[in-house]
Write a protein that holds these residues in place. Structure first.
Motif, PDB file in Angstrom:
ATOM      1  N   ARG A  13      22.396  -9.968 -74.375  1.00 21.34           N
ATOM      2  CA  ARG A  13      21.784  -8.786 -74.990  1.00 21.34           C
ATOM      3  C   ARG A  13      20.364  -9.094 -75.471  1.00 21.34           C
ATOM      4  O   ARG A  13      19.456  -8.253 -75.349  1.00 21.34           O
ATOM      5  CB  ARG A  13      22.643  -8.298 -76.158  1.00 21.34           C
TER       6      ARG A  13
ATOM      7  N   GLY B   5      17.888  -8.910 -72.719  1.00 20.70           N
ATOM      8  CA  GLY B   5      17.835  -7.620 -72.046  1.00 20.70           C
ATOM      9  C   GLY B   5      18.790  -7.447 -70.890  1.00 20.70           C
ATOM     10  O   GLY B   5      18.650  -6.502 -70.105  1.00 20.70           O
ATOM     11  N   GLU B   6      19.782  -8.324 -70.760  1.00 18.43           N
ATOM     12  CA  GLU B   6      20.760  -8.207 -69.671  1.00 18.43           C
ATOM     13  C   GLU B   6      21.946  -7.375 -70.163  1.00 18.43           C
ATOM     14  O   GLU B   6      23.008  -7.897 -70.511  1.00 18.43           O
ATOM     15  CB  GLU B   6      21.210  -9.595 -69.212  1.00 18.43           C
ATOM     16  N   THR B   7      21.754  -6.069 -70.167  1.00 16.08           N
ATOM     17  CA  THR B   7      22.727  -5.164 -70.783  1.00 16.08           C
ATOM     18  C   THR B   7      24.078  -5.211 -70.088  1.00 16.08           C
ATOM     19  O   THR B   7      25.125  -5.190 -70.749  1.00 16.08           O
ATOM     20  CB  THR B   7      22.183  -3.726 -70.756  1.00 16.08           C
ATOM     21  N   GLY B   8      24.075  -5.263 -68.765  1.00 13.66           N
ATOM     22  CA  GLY B   8      25.343  -5.295 -68.039  1.00 13.66           C
ATOM     23  C   GLY B   8      26.179  -6.510 -68.399  1.00 13.66           C
ATOM     24  O   GLY B   8      27.401  -6.403 -68.575  1.00 13.66           O
ATOM     25  N   GLU B   9      25.546  -7.671 -68.525  1.00  6.87           N
ATOM     26  CA  GLU B   9      26.276  -8.887 -68.882  1.00  6.87           C
ATOM     27  C   GLU B   9      26.776  -8.825 -70.316  1.00  6.87           C
ATOM     28  O   GLU B   9      27.867  -9.296 -70.628  1.00  6.87           O
ATOM     29  CB  GLU B   9      25.383 -10.103 -68.674  1.00  6.87           C
ATOM     30  N   TRP B  10      25.981  -8.258 -71.200  1.00  9.34           N
ATOM     31  CA  TRP B  10      26.422  -8.075 -72.585  1.00  9.34           C
ATOM     32  C   TRP B  10      27.679  -7.215 -72.645  1.00  9.34           C
ATOM     33  O   TRP B  10      28.654  -7.561 -73.324  1.00  9.34           O
ATOM     34  CB  TRP B  10      25.299  -7.445 -73.408  1.00  9.34           C
ATOM     35  N   GLU B  11      27.689  -6.115 -71.915  1.00  9.03           N
ATOM     36  CA  GLU B  11      28.851  -5.219 -71.936  1.00  9.03           C
ATOM     37  C   GLU B  11      30.068  -5.898 -71.318  1.00  9.03           C
ATOM     38  O   GLU B  11      31.186  -5.781 -71.832  1.00  9.03           O
ATOM     39  CB  GLU B  11      28.512  -3.927 -71.195  1.00  9.03           C
TER      40      GLU B  11
ATOM     41  N   SER C 268      31.286  -8.840 -73.743  1.00  7.36           N
ATOM     42  CA  SER C 268      31.873  -8.342 -74.991  1.00  7.36           C
ATOM     43  C   SER C 268      33.222  -7.679 -74.732  1.00  7.36           C
ATOM     44  O   SER C 268      34.168  -7.835 -75.518  1.00  7.36           O
ATOM     45  CB  SER C 268      30.914  -7.368 -75.675  1.00  7.36           C
TER      46      SER C 268
END
Length: 307
Positions: free
Chosen positions: A279, A282-288, A291
């Motif tokens: 996150r 800025g790697e939103t897909g990996e953060w989601e 998590s």
């Protein structure tokens, strides 16, 4: 001549499928035949999956052949490295799968000959036998409507089948309704060195396979104000080391990894750090993804690390 003979033989069918086929044209009867085959295969697969507790699926021939190849490869493998777990073939599984594939071949030959001799009627008795085998659990499910889940008859019947199966093949009781069992990792020797005061960098060098060592190194880098990419890199190594260890301990790609079991925390901490650092860069897909993976593995870990 062959079509006439098949047409005459189908008149002797004593089941509704055969009677329905007799009333249709030749082309329409083929559609009924396909429906009967699909029903038979689906019922067979469902019954065998239930009574084998999802270990055998008898209509997936290509998958069984692949598994046979894997076990043969394990038998032929020569262990060359002493720092890795030995590769051990499951001889019992190899025997069961080989028998099933052999029976598929025999059944295919006999089914073809039976169809040429008796027509559509040859598949009806088999379908009825499978339907009868599944009827016990179906009736139990109908009788259990309106009861609390723990008091329904299907789980009880499955539990009895599981216990009986365990006595026959020497395996522990498996509750099919409960989902995959929790994974409990063994004690990580790196944890003792970290508790003894060794630096995370030194422990990583002596135990590069340790999830807790990489997770601690990532936490130290984050607390020291290191670049987010550095924390991300440390956490990702710990995450992949964790996956290797999970698979070696029976994890099948999903299922609970309890936070309450101390040796699991290295994996869960590395996963949480990977999510946070993803996150941050800025790697939103990996953060989601990470998590959600953490929440599915252990809600308690999610609350403690990300909540």
């Amino acid at each position: 001549m062959r079509r006439d003979r098949l047409y005459r033989s189908s008149k002797h069918s004593w089941c509704c499928f055969g009677l329905l086929a007799d009333q249709l044209t030749w082309e329409r009867r083929e559609l009924v035949f396909i429906g009967v085959l699909c029903f038979t295969m689906g019922m067979q697969n469902a019954v065998i999956t239930k009574i084998s507790f999802a270990q055998i699926r008898t209509t997936h021939v290509t998958g069984m052949v692949t598994d046979i190849g894997i076990e043969l490869g394990k038998l032929a493998y020569r262990h060359r490295r002493h720092d890795l777990d030995p590769v051990v073939a499951d001889v019992r599984k190899l025997g069961v799968l080989s028998l099933l594939v052999g029976l598929f071949f025999v059944g295919g030959v006999l089914g073809t000959l039976g169809y040429l001799e008796f027509g559509f009627a040859v598949v009806v008795p088999l379908a009825l036998c499978l339907l009868a085998a599944a009827s016990a659990l179906l009736l139990a499910d109908l009788k259990g409507r309106g009861r609390p889940p723990g008091e329904r008859l299907v789980p009880v019947a499955l539990a009895r089948l599981s216990e009986r199966r365990g006595r026959l093949v020497g395996m522990p009781h498996v509750d099919l309704m409960a989902g995959p069992p929790p994974t409990h990792l063994p004690v990580d020797p790196a944890a003792a060195e970290l508790e003894g005061g060794a630096t995370p960098a030194a422990v990583v060098r002596s135990h590069p396979e340790s999830p807790v060592a990489w997770a601690t190194l990532a936490e130290q880098a984050r607390d020291a104000g290191a670049d987010d990419v550095t924390v991300y890199a440390y956490a990702r190594v710990g995450y992949h080391r964790s996956l290797d260890m999970l698979r070696r301990n029976g994890w099948k790609g999903h299922g609970p990894v309890p936070w309450e079991h101390e040796p699991n925390r290295g994996f869960l901490r590395a996963l949480a750090l990977l999510a946070l650092s993803a996150r941050a860069i800025g790697e939103t897909g990996e953060w989601e993804r990470c998590s959600e993976f953490l929440r599915d593995s252990s809600p308690a870990a999610y609350d403690a690390l990300l909540g």
